[in-house]
Design a protein around this motif. Structure first.
Motif, short mmCIF file in Angstrom:
data_model
loop_
_atom_site.label_atom_id
_atom_site.label_comp_id
_atom_site.label_asym_id
_atom_site.label_seq_id
_atom_site.Cartn_x
_atom_site.Cartn_y
_atom_site.Cartn_z
N THR A 280 21.64 1.54 14.96
CA THR A 280 20.27 1.95 15.87
C THR A 280 19.49 2.73 14.24
OG1 THR A 280 21.73 2.82 17.98
CG2 THR A 280 19.95 3.73 16.85
N VAL A 281 20.39 3.16 13.52
CA VAL A 281 19.42 3.60 12.30
C VAL A 281 18.23 2.46 11.18
CG1 VAL A 281 18.83 4.48 10.32
CG2 VAL A 281 20.74 5.58 12.56
N GLN A 282 19.53 1.34 11.01
CA GLN A 282 18.94 -0.23 11.33
C GLN A 282 17.24 -0.59 11.60
OE1 GLN A 282 21.27 -2.94 9.21
NE2 GLN A 282 22.70 -1.84 9.89
N ASP A 283 17.87 -0.50 12.91
CA ASP A 283 16.80 -0.98 14.37
C ASP A 283 15.02 -0.12 13.68
OD1 ASP A 283 18.38 -2.96 14.98
OD2 ASP A 283 18.96 -1.94 16.29
N LEU A 284 15.60 1.71 13.69
CA LEU A 284 14.43 2.18 13.19
C LEU A 284 13.41 2.00 11.88
CD1 LEU A 284 12.56 4.64 13.51
CD2 LEU A 284 14.27 5.96 12.25
N MET A 285 14.59 1.38 11.18
CA MET A 285 13.73 1.27 9.69
C MET A 285 13.00 -0.26 9.72
SD MET A 285 16.49 3.09 7.05
CE MET A 285 17.62 2.41 7.09
N ARG A 286 13.63 -1.06 10.36
CA ARG A 286 13.26 -2.39 10.09
C ARG A 286 12.07 -1.94 11.01
NH1 ARG A 286 17.41 -4.06 11.58
NH2 ARG A 286 16.82 -4.53 13.95
N LYS A 287 12.02 -1.87 12.09
CA LYS A 287 10.86 -2.02 13.16
C LYS A 287 9.26 -0.97 12.91
CE LYS A 287 13.87 -2.64 17.05
NZ LYS A 287 14.11 -1.89 18.46
N GLN A 288 10.26 0.15 12.21
CA GLN A 288 8.49 1.53 11.36
C GLN A 288 7.38 1.19 12.96
OE1 GLN A 288 6.74 -0.96 8.03
NE2 GLN A 288 9.04 -0.31 6.59
N ILE A 289 8.62 1.37 13.54
CA ILE A 289 7.66 1.93 14.99
C ILE A 289 7.35 3.29 14.87
CG2 ILE A 289 8.73 0.11 16.44
CD1 ILE A 289 10.84 1.84 17.62
N VAL A 290 7.86 4.33 13.84
CA VAL A 290 7.63 5.91 13.90
C VAL A 290 6.52 5.58 12.43
CG1 VAL A 290 9.27 6.78 14.94
CG2 VAL A 290 8.94 6.65 12.86
N ASN A 291 5.38 6.95 12.84
CA ASN A 291 4.36 7.39 11.20
C ASN A 291 5.44 8.02 10.15
OD1 ASN A 291 4.48 9.68 12.58
ND2 ASN A 291 2.30 9.11 13.60
N ASP A 292 3.77 8.59 9.97
CA ASP A 292 5.18 9.30 8.28
C ASP A 292 4.91 11.38 9.14
OD1 ASP A 292 5.28 7.61 6.93
OD2 ASP A 292 3.25 7.57 6.18
N PHE A 293 4.92 11.34 10.16
CA PHE A 293 5.11 12.25 10.76
C PHE A 293 6.44 12.96 10.13
CE2 PHE A 293 6.05 15.76 14.20
CZ PHE A 293 5.23 17.07 13.94
N TYR A 294 6.53 14.70 10.02
CA TYR A 294 7.12 14.89 9.64
C TYR A 294 7.44 16.51 10.18
CZ TYR A 294 10.70 17.28 6.23
OH TYR A 294 11.82 18.40 5.99
N VAL A 295 8.45 17.10 10.89
CA VAL A 295 8.78 18.27 11.39
C VAL A 295 9.32 19.33 10.53
CG1 VAL A 295 9.36 19.94 13.31
CG2 VAL A 295 8.62 17.52 14.02
N ASP A 296 8.59 19.70 9.61
CA ASP A 296 9.09 20.64 8.88
C ASP A 296 9.04 21.98 9.44
OD1 ASP A 296 7.08 22.40 8.88
OD2 ASP A 296 5.26 21.67 7.08
N LYS A 297 9.83 23.34 8.09
CA LYS A 297 10.67 24.41 8.34
C LYS A 297 9.33 25.19 9.53
CE LYS A 297 12.54 28.48 6.72
NZ LYS A 297 11.48 29.58 7.84
N THR A 298 8.02 25.13 8.70
CA THR A 298 7.05 25.75 8.91
C THR A 298 6.54 25.33 11.13
OG1 THR A 298 5.44 26.36 7.67
CG2 THR A 298 4.05 26.69 9.09
N ASP A 299 6.31 24.36 11.08
CA ASP A 299 6.44 23.65 12.52
C ASP A 299 7.64 24.27 12.88
OD1 ASP A 299 4.40 21.86 11.66
OD2 ASP A 299 5.94 20.70 10.77
N ARG A 300 8.94 23.89 13.10
CA ARG A 300 9.77 25.25 13.48
C ARG A 300 9.61 25.72 13.63
NH1 ARG A 300 15.51 22.54 13.11
NH2 ARG A 300 15.65 20.48 12.45
N ASP A 301 9.03 26.52 13.22
CA ASP A 301 9.12 28.26 13.04
C ASP A 301 8.69 28.48 14.21
OD1 ASP A 301 11.00 28.73 11.02
OD2 ASP A 301 9.37 29.26 9.73
N ILE A 302 7.70 27.89 13.90
CA ILE A 302 5.79 27.68 14.84
C ILE A 302 6.40 27.82 16.53
CG2 ILE A 302 3.98 26.98 16.29
CD1 ILE A 302 2.79 26.29 13.24
#
Length: 223
Positions: free
Chosen positions: A146-168
Motif C-alpha cells: 500500500t505504501v509503495q502504491d502511494l509513492m508510485r502514483k504520487q497522488i498527494v501533494n506536498d501538504f504536511y500537517v505540522d505541530k501547529t496544525d495539530r494544536d489548532i
C-alpha cells in the motif's frame, strides 16, 4: 559471536505485540540475541525511550502510529514518539506499522519520520514482517504494498500537517473558538485562518464549520 539486538515494540494492543515477539523469537533467535522491551501506551513508551537515552539506545523500534495521546497530551500519537526517537537516537532503525491507509496520513508519516520500514498492518504477513526486519538490519529500506502504491502514483501533494496544525485542531476539538486560538497557539488569527483553509482543502472538506474539519481530522488520525 551472536550479535545482541535491543528492540522496543510499541502497540496499544498487547496481542499484536505478542504476535510480533513470537515471529521474531521463533525465527531469528538463532541469528541474534534478542532483548525485547514492550510498551502499550504513549507514556510507557516515552518512559522507555527516555531510559534508553541515558542507558543504551534501541537498535530497532517497532512503532504503531495509532496510539492514544499521553496523559499530559505532549505526545499525541505514535508519530510524536517517532520524532523523539529520530532526535535522540538517529541510528535507531524505525519500523512503522499502522492501520491508516489514507494518502494524506501516510504522506505525513513518511515526511515526518522517514522510517526504515513502513508497513500497513493489513498488508503484513509473518514472512513479510521478517523480510522487512532483515532488510532494515542490512541497511536498506522497506515499504509494504500500500505504501509503495502511494509513492508510485504520487497522488498527494506536498501538504504536511505540522505541530501547529495539530494544536489548532486539538484546541478546536476542545471547544476553543477560532478567534480565541491565538491565546493558546503562538500564531496570528490570520495565519490560523489560512492554516484551517489549507487543511480543509487537503482533507477534501467543503463545509466551513469547524466541527466538520475536526471530524475529518479525527477520521484521518490527526486527532
Amino acid at each position: 559471536m551472536t550479535k545482541e539486538l535491543r528492540i522496543l515494540m510499541v502497540d496499544d494492543h498487547p496481542i499484536i505485540i505478542e504476535g510480533y515477539k513470537k515471529v521474531l523469537l521463533d525465527n531469528r533467535s538463532d541469528s541474534y540475541r534478542l532483548i525485547i522491551d514492550t510498551a502499550n501506551t504513549s507514556d510507557e513508551a516515552n518512559d522507555k525511550i527516555e531510559t534508553s537515552i541515558n542507558d543504551s539506545f534501541y537498535d530497532v523500534v517497532f512503532l504503531d502510529i495509532g496510539l492514544p495521546p499521553s496523559k499530559n497530551r505532549e505526545i499525541s500519537s505514535g508519530e510524536d514518539l517517532g520524532k523523539k526517537i529520530r532526535q535522540s537516537s538517529p541510528n535507531t532503525k524505525l519500523i512503522v506499522l499502522t492501520m491508516f491507509v489514507q494518502n494524506i496520513r501516510l504522506l505525513s508519516i513518511l515526511k515526518s519520520l522517514r522510517p526504515e520500514a513502513f508497513m500497513i498492518k493489513s498488508d503484513v504477513t509473518a514472512t513479510e514482517f521478517l523480510f522487512a526486519f532483515d532488510t532494515v538490519l542490512e541497511g536498506q529500506t522497506y515499504s509494504s504494498q500500500t505504501v509503495q502504491d502511494l509513492m508510485r502514483k504520487q497522488i498527494v501533494n506536498d501538504f504536511y500537517v505540522d505541530k501547529t496544525d495539530r494544536d489548532i485542531l486539538y484546541h478546536l476539538s476542545c471547544g476553543v473558538k477560532t478567534k480565541e486560538l491565538p491565546d493558546v497557539v503562538p500564531v496570528s488569527l490570520a495565519a490560523i485562518e489560512k492554516r484551517k483553509k489549507i487543511m480543509r482543502e487537503a482533507f477534501g472538506v467543503e463545509d466551513l464549520r469547524d466541527i466538520t474539519l475536526i471530524n475529518k481530522a479525527r477520521e484521518l488520525g490527526f486527532l
